[in-house]
Every structure is written in C-alpha cells, then in structure tokens.
Scaffold this motif. Structure first.
Motif, PDB file in Angstrom:
ATOM      1  N   GLN A  52      10.795   5.803   4.765  1.00 57.71           N
ATOM      2  CA  GLN A  52      11.255   6.440   6.001  1.00 57.71           C
ATOM      3  C   GLN A  52      12.272   5.554   6.712  1.00 57.71           C
ATOM      4  O   GLN A  52      13.265   6.041   7.242  1.00 57.71           O
ATOM      5  CB  GLN A  52      10.082   6.752   6.931  1.00 57.71           C
ATOM      6  N   ALA A  53      12.039   4.246   6.714  1.00 58.36           N
ATOM      7  CA  ALA A  53      12.997   3.322   7.332  1.00 58.36           C
ATOM      8  C   ALA A  53      14.350   3.420   6.627  1.00 58.36           C
ATOM      9  O   ALA A  53      15.407   3.368   7.275  1.00 58.36           O
ATOM     10  CB  ALA A  53      12.467   1.899   7.294  1.00 58.36           C
ATOM     11  N   ASP A  70      16.209   6.198   7.840  1.00 61.83           N
ATOM     12  CA  ASP A  70      16.694   5.861   9.179  1.00 61.83           C
ATOM     13  C   ASP A  70      17.763   4.768   9.168  1.00 61.83           C
ATOM     14  O   ASP A  70      18.186   4.299  10.220  1.00 61.83           O
ATOM     15  CB  ASP A  70      15.528   5.413  10.060  1.00 61.83           C
ATOM     16  N   GLY A  71      18.191   4.319   7.967  1.00 59.05           N
ATOM     17  CA  GLY A  71      19.280   3.346   7.871  1.00 59.05           C
ATOM     18  C   GLY A  71      18.853   1.893   7.825  1.00 59.05           C
ATOM     19  O   GLY A  71      19.660   1.003   8.084  1.00 59.05           O
ATOM     20  N   ARG A  72      17.580   1.629   7.495  1.00 59.69           N
ATOM     21  CA  ARG A  72      17.103   0.247   7.392  1.00 59.69           C
ATOM     22  C   ARG A  72      16.669  -0.027   5.955  1.00 59.69           C
ATOM     23  O   ARG A  72      16.070   0.807   5.303  1.00 59.69           O
ATOM     24  CB  ARG A  72      15.964  -0.001   8.372  1.00 59.69           C
ATOM     25  N   THR A  82       0.853  -1.187   0.000  1.00 54.80           N
ATOM     26  CA  THR A  82       0.000   0.000   0.000  1.00 54.80           C
ATOM     27  C   THR A  82       0.891   1.241   0.000  1.00 54.80           C
ATOM     28  O   THR A  82       2.097   1.160   0.307  1.00 54.80           O
ATOM     29  CB  THR A  82      -0.892   0.042   1.244  1.00 54.80           C
ATOM     30  N   GLN A  83       0.311   2.379  -0.305  1.00 53.16           N
ATOM     31  CA  GLN A  83       1.087   3.619  -0.264  1.00 53.16           C
ATOM     32  C   GLN A  83       1.594   3.899   1.143  1.00 53.16           C
ATOM     33  O   GLN A  83       2.715   4.348   1.326  1.00 53.16           O
ATOM     34  CB  GLN A  83       0.257   4.803  -0.774  1.00 53.16           C
ATOM     35  N   GLU A  84       0.783   3.589   2.145  1.00 55.10           N
ATOM     36  CA  GLU A  84       1.211   3.785   3.531  1.00 55.10           C
ATOM     37  C   GLU A  84       2.453   2.941   3.842  1.00 55.10           C
ATOM     38  O   GLU A  84       3.400   3.411   4.461  1.00 55.10           O
ATOM     39  CB  GLU A  84       0.076   3.428   4.485  1.00 55.10           C
ATOM     40  N   ARG A  85       2.457   1.698   3.385  1.00 55.90           N
ATOM     41  CA  ARG A  85       3.604   0.810   3.622  1.00 55.90           C
ATOM     42  C   ARG A  85       4.838   1.295   2.863  1.00 55.90           C
ATOM     43  O   ARG A  85       5.942   1.271   3.399  1.00 55.90           O
ATOM     44  CB  ARG A  85       3.234  -0.627   3.202  1.00 55.90           C
TER      45      ARG A  85
END
Length: 126
Positions: A18-19, A22-24, A9-12
């Motif tokens: 974003q992850a 954050d380096g993931r 999904t767009q949310e996912r």
C-alpha cells in the motif's frame, strides 16, 4: 554488515504494498555512525529485495562512502515469511580507531527531478 533472515508478516507485506501505491519504497541502509573518524569506507552492497536500486553516500564529504542504501523500486512481488537480506562491505581505512555500523529500515520517496530516492521515514524492520 549483513542484515539477514528479514521476514515480514502478511500484514506488513500488505502495508509495504500500500505504501508503494502511495509513492513510498521500502529500503534498508547501513551507515558508519562514527564517520567523523574516517575509519570505514563502504564498497559493496547486494540484496534480494525485488528490483533493488543501490546508492552510495558520502554524507560528510570526506571522500569515504559512509552510507550504503538500498530501496526496492517495485515491491509488489514481496512475500510474507520469505528470507530477505541486505549484505554490505565496509573497508577499514586506518590502522587504529574504530568505526561503528548501524542498520535501519526506511520508506523512501523518489525525487522526480533527480531520480534519487530519499528517506521519508524510518520504520521497524519486520
């Protein structure tokens, strides 16, 4: 084992991006969970995740590849509702007995010393 039709999904997708900031890094793996039997040996993997990096692991050091792992090293171009896939091949090594494959999704971090990507946390696929 083929993991196919993986749609986010767009949310996912927003959370994956974003992850990444954050380096993931998002990834998938397939492993022989019955590896003590020495039945399966991973030999091939491919994916349409952006900038996929592949890793072949012999976790129990028996000379057989029991885990195939992939991470997207730059998921910024991932799109919602797009069909992603992760295809793997495991060769049967013995005439009798069984192996057991399990697929999972994970977030990885990059080891700055070795350059290897290591699982940080397991996550839901989509």
């Amino acid at each position: 084992m083929d993991l196919t039709n993986l749609k986010f999904t767009q949310e996912r997708i927003d959370r994956i991006k974003q992850a990444y900031v954050d380096g993931r890094y998002p990834g998938l793996d397939v492993k022989d969970t019955a590896r003590a039997n020495g039945q399966l040996n991973g030999s091939y993997q491919t994916s349409n995740y952006p900038n996929a990096k592949y890793d072949y692991e012999d976790d129990n050091e028996d000379g057989l590849i029991d885990e195939l792992e992939m991470v997207s090293t730059d998921p910024r171009t991932m799109q919602a509702n797009y069909d992603y896939y992760f295809w793997t091949t495991f060769d049967h090594q013995k005439q009798s007995g069984t192996g057991q494959l399990e697929g999972s999704s994970h977030a990885s971090t990059k080891n700055s010393f070795t350059g290897e990507y290591n699982t940080w946390a397991y996550e839901d696929l989509c």
